[in-house]
Design an enzyme around this catalytic site. Structure first.
Site, short mmCIF file in Angstrom:
data_model
loop_
_atom_site.label_atom_id
_atom_site.label_comp_id
_atom_site.label_asym_id
_atom_site.label_seq_id
_atom_site.Cartn_x
_atom_site.Cartn_y
_atom_site.Cartn_z
N GLY A 307 0.83 -1.21 0.00
CA GLY A 307 0.00 0.00 0.00
C GLY A 307 0.86 1.26 0.00
O GLY A 307 1.95 1.30 -0.57
N SER A 308 0.38 2.29 0.70
CA SER A 308 0.98 3.62 0.58
C SER A 308 2.39 3.76 1.15
O SER A 308 3.08 4.73 0.85
CB SER A 308 0.07 4.66 1.25
OG SER A 308 -1.14 4.77 0.53
N THR A 309 2.83 2.82 1.99
CA THR A 309 4.23 2.89 2.44
C THR A 309 5.17 2.77 1.24
O THR A 309 6.29 3.27 1.27
CB THR A 309 4.56 1.79 3.46
OG1 THR A 309 4.12 0.53 2.95
CG2 THR A 309 3.89 2.06 4.80
#
Length: 581
Positions: A307-309
């Site tokens: 995801g956004s990491t």
């Protein structure tokens, strides 16, 4: 004349026989001298071997010590009870006593006591007090030898990192198996002399070849940090009713791992115990499958969509390639059209006009997709490989999983767009943390590891381990810019719940949905490092399938914040005078 000839022939015959006998005697005498002088040692050894009975003595396995010298894996003295058929004088008494003391069935013990063999092992890993009691019976033909059993003083602490040993004292999983050749040592032997019937000759006594103890393994794991991280993980597991919680803490400068938690953990001293409520009458295969799941270290054995990491990686590639700067302007209406696909931002109303730093602070999907598209498929895939994401990290634990990524020829703009904000591919938590470290530490891809060195029983260093470091992952300028951007993410953006009073912290949150889409199952995660201007520690917290609120910024970021509030002072990292409490 005839008589003279017969007499001469007879004398010759006697002479020939004499010579033959003399030759044979000389040959036999020479052979005897050869055996008695030149081959004496060989045949003496054969005779000794024929009348010597051998019993193995296990070597004391090397201990595993944390970075402060705390013993995490040790040895406990136990006994091995065996019987020698030819020496047993009272078989019924032997069977009765061994059944009672060892809590074994009569059928099992009788089968072994009555088996005609040189030596039959009855039971290993017998408590020393029980072994001493059996010795006191002074049973002919029963041997009680002291042995070693692996012992873990802190039960389930770092269970999936340390691993455990089997009945033969060899490593099964974790560090125990990776460093087995250093830890196991060399077994010794007890030799006893027997007569032709196999009865020990008491006057001959015993000969011992002493075992050589294994080397101690000194690791980078800090028991105090591991214990506190475990406490936080268990709290999150309970309060969020999650399936599992993982926390990894590492030095991003050299790859030394300070903690690796994957709860629920298991009791290292009873690794084969099944959880309460496990159905009965399971097959051996079904039981083993359950145990394999219990022993599994999700930090390295399992992959997930980050995801956004992962936007940290896309941002670093964009900055390095020069397709974006911190001041670059983006407009987010709440979605972006890629080919025929409408990909939404997590903020339905959109973020409007923003510079690149704020796109990271807001974790804006359309902006990061735009950066990926600007890079283009060839360049983006090249950076993916250059960052080391297609290779394993080389961590010194068994079973590391590899990245699951599209083949380049199967990727189009849509696949490139989804990868750019952390979806449609899978990596391990340790891979993400290692790659993030290379982006913030000046551009060096380090090798995550626990093993530091081996020492002998007196504490003398025998071997210091070295690990590969790859330079030039990103430039120093890109690394510095990324540290500044990620510090803003925590200071004023989506990672605000990871902020620690008095310290400069950088990081990135993520909320990823597990497959299949629409299942209602999410993974909340947060990567945070400190101090932001000179990272000395980096950590990742992953909460798998939290119930209720599931956003990374609200679920995972507070875990790292609480962790840092305690361990940053403990590690001697000074507060920043410019940071307000």
């Amino acid at each position: 004349m005839l008589e003279d000839n017969n007499r001469i022939f007879h004398r010759k015959k006697i002479l020939v026989v004499f010579l033959l006998c003399t030759g044979a005697f000389i040959g036999l005498f020479g052979r005897l001298v050869y055996f008695c002088v030149w081959q004496a040692e060989h045949y003496s050894r054969m005779a000794t071997d024929l009348h010597e009975r051998e019993r193995s003595i296990k070597a004391a396995r090397g201990r595993i010590l944390d970075c402060n010298g705390k013993v995490l894996a040790d040895n406990k003295t136990v006994c091995t009870v065996s019987v020698i058929y030819n020496q047993v004088e009272e078989p019924e008494r032997v069977i009765d006593i061994l059944c009672k003391e060892l809590e074994l069935s009569e059928e099992y013990v009788r089968q072994r006591v009555e088996k005609y063999s040189s030596m039959e092992r009855i039971k290993s890993n017998v408590d020393k007090t029980v072994g001493d009691r059996i010795r006191e019976y002074d049973l002919a033909g029963v041997k009680v030898d002291e042995d070693y059993k692996r012992y873990y003083p802190y039960d389930d602490l770092a269970s999936k990192v340390l691993g455990f040993t089997g009945g033969d004292n060899q490593g099964i999983i974790g560090l125990e198996v990776i460093y087995d050749t250093y830890l196991q040592g060399e077994p010794g032997t007890i030799l006893t002399v027997t007569d032709a019937k196999g009865i020990e000759v008491e006057s001959a006594g015993e000969r011992r070849i002493e075992p050589v103890s294994g080397l101690d393994l000194c690791i980078s794991l800090d028991m105090n940090i591991q214990a506190y991280a475990t406490q936080l993980a268990n709290q999150a597991l309970a309060t969020k009713q999650a399936d599992s919680v993982s926390i990894v803490v590492m030095n991003p400068q050299n790859g030394e791992l300070m903690a690796m938690v994957n709860v629920p953990e298991f009791d290292l001293n009873h690794p084969y115990e099944l959880p309460e409520g496990t159905p009965e009458n399971l097959s051996t295969e079904e039981k083993q499958n359950i145990l394999n799941g219990i022993w599994r270290n999700g930090c390295i054995n399992d992959t997930y969509e980050p995801g956004s990491t992962f936007k940290m990686i896309t941002a670093a590639a964009g900055l390095e390639e020069g397709v974006v700067t911190p001041e670059s302007s983006f407009s987010c209406p709440g979605y972006i059209i890629v080919d025929d696909r409408k990909i939404r931002c997590h903020k339905v109303a959109g973020h409007g006009s923003q510079d690149f730093t704020h796109t990271m602070m807001n974790s804006c999907n359309p902006a990061l997709i735009t950066v990926g598209l600007r890079l283009g498929l060839d360049s983006y895939y090249s950076y993916f490989e250059h960052f080391g994401l297609k290779r394993k990290t080389g961590i010194d634990l068994p079973g590391e999983a590899g990245t699951i990524m599209h083949k380049k020829e199967n990727m189009g703009n849509v696949e490139l767009a989804t990868v750019a904000f952390g979806q449609s591919f899978q990596i391990t938590p340790i891979q993400l943390l290692t790659t993030a470290s290379s982006i913030i530490n000046g551009g060096r891809r380090i090798t995550p590891h626990f093993g530091v060195q081996t020492c002998d029983k007196d504490g003398n260093v025998v071997e210091v381990f070295e690990y590969p470091v790859e330079e030039g992952i990103v430039s120093a300028e890109t690394s510095a810019t990324m540290r500044e951007i990620l510090e803003m993410v925590v200071a004023e953006g989506s990672g605000a719940n990871g902020k620690v009073a008095g310290f400069r912290v950088g990081g990135k949150t993520a909320t990823s949905q597990t497959l299949p889409r629409g299942s209602g199952r999410y993974i909340a995660s947060f990567v945070g490092f400190a101090p932001a201007n000179d990272p000395q520690v980096i950590a990742i917290a992953i909460v798998n399938n939290p119930q209720g609120v599931y956003y990374g910024g609200q679920v995972a970021a507070p875990i790292v914040r609480q962790l840092y509030e305690n361990i940053l002072p403990y590690l001697g990292i000074a507060e920043d005078e410019n940071e307000q409490n």
